[in-house]
Design a protein around this motif. Structure first.
Motif, short mmCIF file in Angstrom:
data_model
loop_
_atom_site.label_atom_id
_atom_site.label_comp_id
_atom_site.label_asym_id
_atom_site.label_seq_id
_atom_site.Cartn_x
_atom_site.Cartn_y
_atom_site.Cartn_z
N TYR A 90 0.02 7.38 4.72
CA TYR A 90 0.44 8.76 4.98
C TYR A 90 1.78 8.80 5.69
N PHE A 91 1.99 7.80 6.56
CA PHE A 91 3.21 7.72 7.33
C PHE A 91 4.40 7.43 6.41
N ALA A 92 4.16 6.49 5.50
CA ALA A 92 5.21 6.11 4.55
C ALA A 92 5.57 7.30 3.66
N VAL A 93 4.53 7.93 3.10
CA VAL A 93 4.75 9.07 2.21
C VAL A 93 5.49 10.19 2.96
N LEU B 224 5.50 18.01 -3.28
CA LEU B 224 4.16 17.40 -3.27
C LEU B 224 3.85 16.84 -4.66
N PHE B 225 4.16 17.65 -5.67
CA PHE B 225 3.85 17.23 -7.03
C PHE B 225 4.74 16.08 -7.45
N VAL B 226 6.02 16.15 -7.04
CA VAL B 226 6.92 15.05 -7.33
C VAL B 226 6.36 13.77 -6.71
N VAL C 128 5.53 10.09 -8.34
CA VAL C 128 6.27 8.83 -8.14
C VAL C 128 5.56 7.83 -7.24
N ALA C 129 4.60 8.27 -6.42
CA ALA C 129 4.00 7.36 -5.45
C ALA C 129 3.16 6.29 -6.17
N PRO C 130 3.08 5.07 -5.59
CA PRO C 130 2.28 4.01 -6.20
C PRO C 130 0.82 4.45 -6.37
N LYS C 131 0.14 3.83 -7.34
CA LYS C 131 -1.22 4.20 -7.75
C LYS C 131 -2.20 4.41 -6.59
N GLU C 132 -2.16 3.52 -5.59
CA GLU C 132 -3.21 3.55 -4.56
C GLU C 132 -3.08 4.76 -3.62
N THR C 133 -2.02 5.57 -3.80
CA THR C 133 -1.83 6.73 -2.93
C THR C 133 -2.85 7.81 -3.28
N THR C 134 -3.58 8.32 -2.28
CA THR C 134 -4.53 9.40 -2.57
C THR C 134 -3.90 10.73 -2.20
N ILE C 135 -4.54 11.79 -2.70
CA ILE C 135 -4.03 13.13 -2.40
C ILE C 135 -4.10 13.36 -0.89
#
Ligand code: NA
Ligand code: NA
Lengths: 313, 437, 169
Positions: free
Chosen positions: B140-143, B387-389, B393-400
């Protein structure tokens, strides 16, 4: 019985300078037709996108468009662009036969009753960043235009460039274009006086807002109420034009204060300039509207006014 | 029906459908179809919807969006930028959370190149996130740190500021210039948060212990991997600031520059170009389909009088100027959660601006606050374009959950920044006051 | 999974076309800049073509993006449901999605027919019949409809397999 409700929109947002007298007009009609008819001004492009409003009016999704540039109707009305080329005020057109022609065209093309035009005699101007003293100076200039202006801009030897209105400010600032066409009212609300050096005189064409009601809806309105609406419209055309002229004067002072200069073409050059502008554009308009084009050109000229109709003739 | 009933029904159903997990554009479209059928007069209204769909996305102003996404994709997929990051790592040394700081720093710089928050966020997300994950940053911090991309619409050039200035009838030039310092204030808030957060909870950003590098190595890799990259940024900035082209054009030239640069590194291949295009199409289609739904949704709210009713309700209480500003800005924050920015402006400004002027509130200051506020709307759940972008683009393991939490943390920073500019209007007005008109 | 059917070829092909068009938009804009600065001869049609491309890309790619699961959605509810519940939820999504798509595909088609009848045009420097664009919307939603129906069928199959597995336990 319950009053007839007219759901109305405008092409520009409610508080836009061009909508100056719309609320006044709506209030007057609502007061005079109390109990029989009510105009509800829902808003501007946030309700229906500006270019879609004429479709919505034709389909009856909305009942009335209070302020709508004729140019936006070209999608359904090949004649639309002829309106801005008129030499007459709307009250003059009501005597020259032009109003009847437009009434016919509106019924045929967009299924609407044409009521009239709020603003008369407000010209379009060329705003440029290069001093122009003769037509030669246009050679090689890049001018931001609407499609209608392409023929005369090319005839003057300049290059027409199409960019959206939101980009004009940056484009002028960054010299992507050397000038643009805009009415003498409304240019300062885009902050364009900050990036423009000169306003070129004379102006040309006229601002051309239409007011109209869906034809099926119009036919439901009792005759006496129709008469009140037409009457109010005709009165407000003078009021709205007068007020718009005063806004124009105020804008001129804003332009001067921002350091802009107004340059006047010498008489001979001005005559040539207006001739090119009018001839080229009429040629273009008649080409796309062969049916009504020539009739409109005739009825929109000063010569079409019956003798003695107005004291200023 | 009273406006609040309409408002509650329309908004409530939208949130319900979104929570059920419908694709966002379908959720909007369901509401549009049902609402338009009932409020706009049946089948004619539905045909009108087709016209609205066309107008909503056939818009030249949207071109920088895919182009900046493409630029980010090309640079990210070619792997060129990871060398740059490695080099910067060698130079930065042991600062905690330095990739997040690097994210905010690049966002601030890139904001001065890009007019598109979506494009900048896409670029940061696709380039920095994989690196941060690899080094064990909390997701979450990275995102969140990549959401700094929304600065692009606050720091000039900004396509959105031009639209805002035009609709609010304030000087566009002053508005653009006025965005600079508040944008930096926000960047400062982000940096402060990152430094504090990594002090309080060192686990938030696991940085590997930095190796020591000799100076010759540092300088060599700087020349090889940072200078050329900086030169692209410099090229694009230079073009914009010294008057050669519009943001749209600089976007296109940025792509051309990136392709040349990648070719110089010998990393250009058909595969990379194809991959970049596939991803650009993905993000573009996703955002545009939502725009088709969101535009009609905003029109529905306006047509039914719901949005106007809400605004009039808020201002019907004759409050003092400052309280009015606070309430209006709070309303922008709330609307920003559900609507697309331009629709928000189209609904509110015609009602708000006359009130603002009549209360002797400085319109420019008020509009700059709106600009910051719309930066929040870009990332406030559930509806936010970046948010949608990010999801794209975020890597697969990123959750909503990671995305919403990251956005929320940085929204708090935004709100603090907003408060600072609210309390010290001079931050917004200082630079514009220097302009002659 | 497995072999690609005709429908896959169509939607993949259209998405591919969308990507190529997007590339064209960038190249056109690039040429415009070069022509303007070095030859003082800007293109006049670049803006309108770009607008049409942006529009077309969305509807050429929409069904493909649905297939690859790229349309954003809030997946909080998914994570709270059992596997079977999730299958039911996805059945609901594709059923409603199909319904929405069929309505918009039909209405856009009718709108296109009316526009053709009335001679409605998109007016820029060049004028084009608006029905082309409305037909693209109609096509886009038709492809979405087919994809939603396919996903619905897949959901039904999954459900059947799940009950067989359950019966086997
Ligand atoms: Na920017
Ligand atoms: Na939001």
């Amino acid at each position: 019985s319950a009053p007839i409700i007219l759901k109305a929109v405008t092409a520009f947002p409610k508080n836009h300078a061009n909508n100056d007298t719309i609320q006044m007009f709506v209030d007057k009609i609502n007061a005079r037709c109390k109990g029989q008819l009510e105009i509800r001004w829902l808003g501007g492009p946030e309700v229906t996108a500006a270019f879609d409003q004429v479709n919505a009016l034709k389909a009856g999704t909305i009942d009335m468009v209070l302020y709508y540039p004729f140019g936006y109707m070209k999608q359904l009305m090949p004649e639309a662009e002829a309106k801005g080329l008129t030499e007459l005020a709307e009250w003059e057109e009501r005597k020259s036969g032009a109003y009847e022609l437009w009434e016919e065209i509106f019924a045929k093309r967009v299924n609407a009753k044409y009521l009239g035009r709020f603003h008369s005699l407000i010209p379009f101007m060329l705003y440029v960043n290069k001093k122009i003293t003769k037509l030669e100076d246009f050679k090689g200039m890049k001018i931001r235009v609407m499609p209608l202006y392409v023929p005369f801009i090319k005839a003057l030897g300049a290059s027409p460039i199409l960019i959206p209105p939101t980009d004009i400010h940056t484009a002028m600032e960054r010299k992507v274009v050397d000038g643009f066409c805009w009415p003498r009212v409304g240019m300062t609300s885009w902050g364009l006086q900050e990036v423009t050096k000169y306003m070129l005189m004379p102006g040309f064409f006229q601002m051309e807002p239409a007011t109209m009601i869906n034809m099926d809806k119009w036919k439901q309105i009792p005759k006496d109420v129709q008469a009140i609406i037409m009457d109010t419209m005709k009165d407000m055309e003078y009021v709205a034009t007068m007020r718009q002229m005063m806004i124009m004067e105020k804008e001129d002072s804003v332009r001067l204060k921002a350091g802009m200069e107004f340059i006047q073409l010498p008489p001979e050059e001005a005559k040539k300039f207006l001739k090119i502008v009018n001839d080229e554009t009429w040629k273009f308009v008649i080409q796309s509207a062969p049916e009504y084009g020539p009739k409109l050109q005739k009825a929109s000229s000063k010569k079409a006014l019956p003798k003695g109709a107005f004291p200023w003739q | 029906m009273e406006w609040y009933t309409t408002f509650a029904i329309i908004l409530g159903s939208l949130i319900f459908l979104m929570m059920l997990g419908f694709p966002i554009f379908i959720a909007f479209t369901i509401i549009n179809i049902v609402g338009i059928y009932f409020f706009w007069g049946g089948a004619d209204g539905l045909m009108q919807l087709s016209h609205t769909i066309f107008s909503s996305i056939s818009n030249f102003v949207l071109l920088p969006v895919p182009v900046f996404i493409l630029m980010g994709e090309l640079i990210a997929r070619s792997g060129v930028f990871s060398f740059t990051i490695k080099t910067l790592d060698k130079w930065i040394g042991g600062l905690r959370g330095r990739l997040a700081l690097l994210g905010v720093g690049s966002a601030t710089i890139f904001a001065a190149l890009s007019g598109s928050a979506q494009g900048t966020t896409a670029m940061l997300g696709s380039i920095l996130l994989p690196e941060m994950y690899q080094r064990g940053y909390k997701r979450y911090f990275a995102v969140g740190s990549c959401f700094a991309g929304a600065l692009a619409m606050i720091i000039p050039p900004s396509a959105f500021a031009v639209i805002l200035g035009a609709l609010a009838e304030v000087s566009i030039g002053k508005l653009l210039i006025g965005g600079i310092i508040p944008g930096l204030v926000l960047a400062f808030c982000y940096v402060a948060y990152i430094i504090i957060a990594t002090r309080v909870d060192p686990n938030i950003a696991h940085d590997y212990s930095p190796q020591k590098y000799p100076w010759s190595d540092k300088i060599m890799s700087f020349v090889k991997y940072v200078l050329p990259f900086g030169s692209i940024m410099f090229l694009v900035t230079w073009l914009i600031f010294f008057g050669f082209c519009t943001p749209t054009e600089s976007a296109v030239l940025g792509v051309a520059g990136s392709i040349i640069l990648i070719a110089c590194y010998g990393k250009l291949s058909l595969g990379i170009i194809k991959e970049s295009f596939v991803n650009t199409v993905k993000i573009t289609v996703m955002m545009f389909m939502i725009l088709t739904g969101a535009t009609a949704f905003g029109q529905l709210l306006a047509y039914t009088g719901a949005s106007q009713g809400l605004c009039e309700f808020v201002v019907s209480y004759n409050l003092s100027p400052l309280v009015t500003v606070i309430i209006m800005q709070a309303l922008f924050l709330i609307l920003g959660c559900f609507m697309e920015q331009v629709s928000i402006l189209m609904v509110t400004l015609p009602i708000f601006m006359p009130i603002v002027r009549s209360l002797d509130i400085d319109p420019l200051w008020f509009v700059i606050l709106i600009l910051l506020n719309m930066g929040v709307a870009m990332k406030s759940p559930p509806f936010g374009l970046t948010l949608f972008v990010m999801q794209g683009v975020a890597p697969k393991e990123t959750t909503i959950r990671d995305i919403y939490l990251g956005a929320t943390v940085f929204i708090i920073c935004d709100v603090i920044g907003l408060l600072i500019v609210f309390l010290f209007p001079q931050l917004a007005l200082f630079l514009p006051n220097f302009m002659k008109y | 999974m497995g072999r690609k059917g005709i429908f896959d070829w169509i939607i993949d092909g259209l998405a591919y076309l969308g990507g190529i068009l997007l590339g064209c938009a960038v190249v056109i804009k690039f040429c415009d800049i070069i022509l303007r600065y070095f030859f003082n001869k800007p293109l006049t049609w670049d803006i309108e073509i770009t607008e049409y491309i942006l529009f077309a890309v969305a509807f050429f790619g929409a069904a493909w993006l649905l297939k690859v699961g790229g349309h954003v959605r809030i997946d909080v509810l998914d994570t709270m449901l059992s596997e079977r519940g999730r299958t039911y939820l996805h059945l609901l999504h594709s059923a409603v999605g199909a319904l929405v798509s069929i309505i918009l595909s039909l209405m856009s088609f009718v709108a296109a027919a009316y526009s053709y009848r009335d001679g409605l045009k998109v007016v820029k420097i060049y004028t084009i019949g608006k029905y082309y664009f409305l037909l693209i919307i109609s096509l886009g939603f038709f492809l979405l409809l087919v994809e939603f129906v396919r996903q619905f069928a897949t959901g039904i199959r999954t459900l059947r397999n799940q009950s067989i597995e359950k019966g086997g336990e």
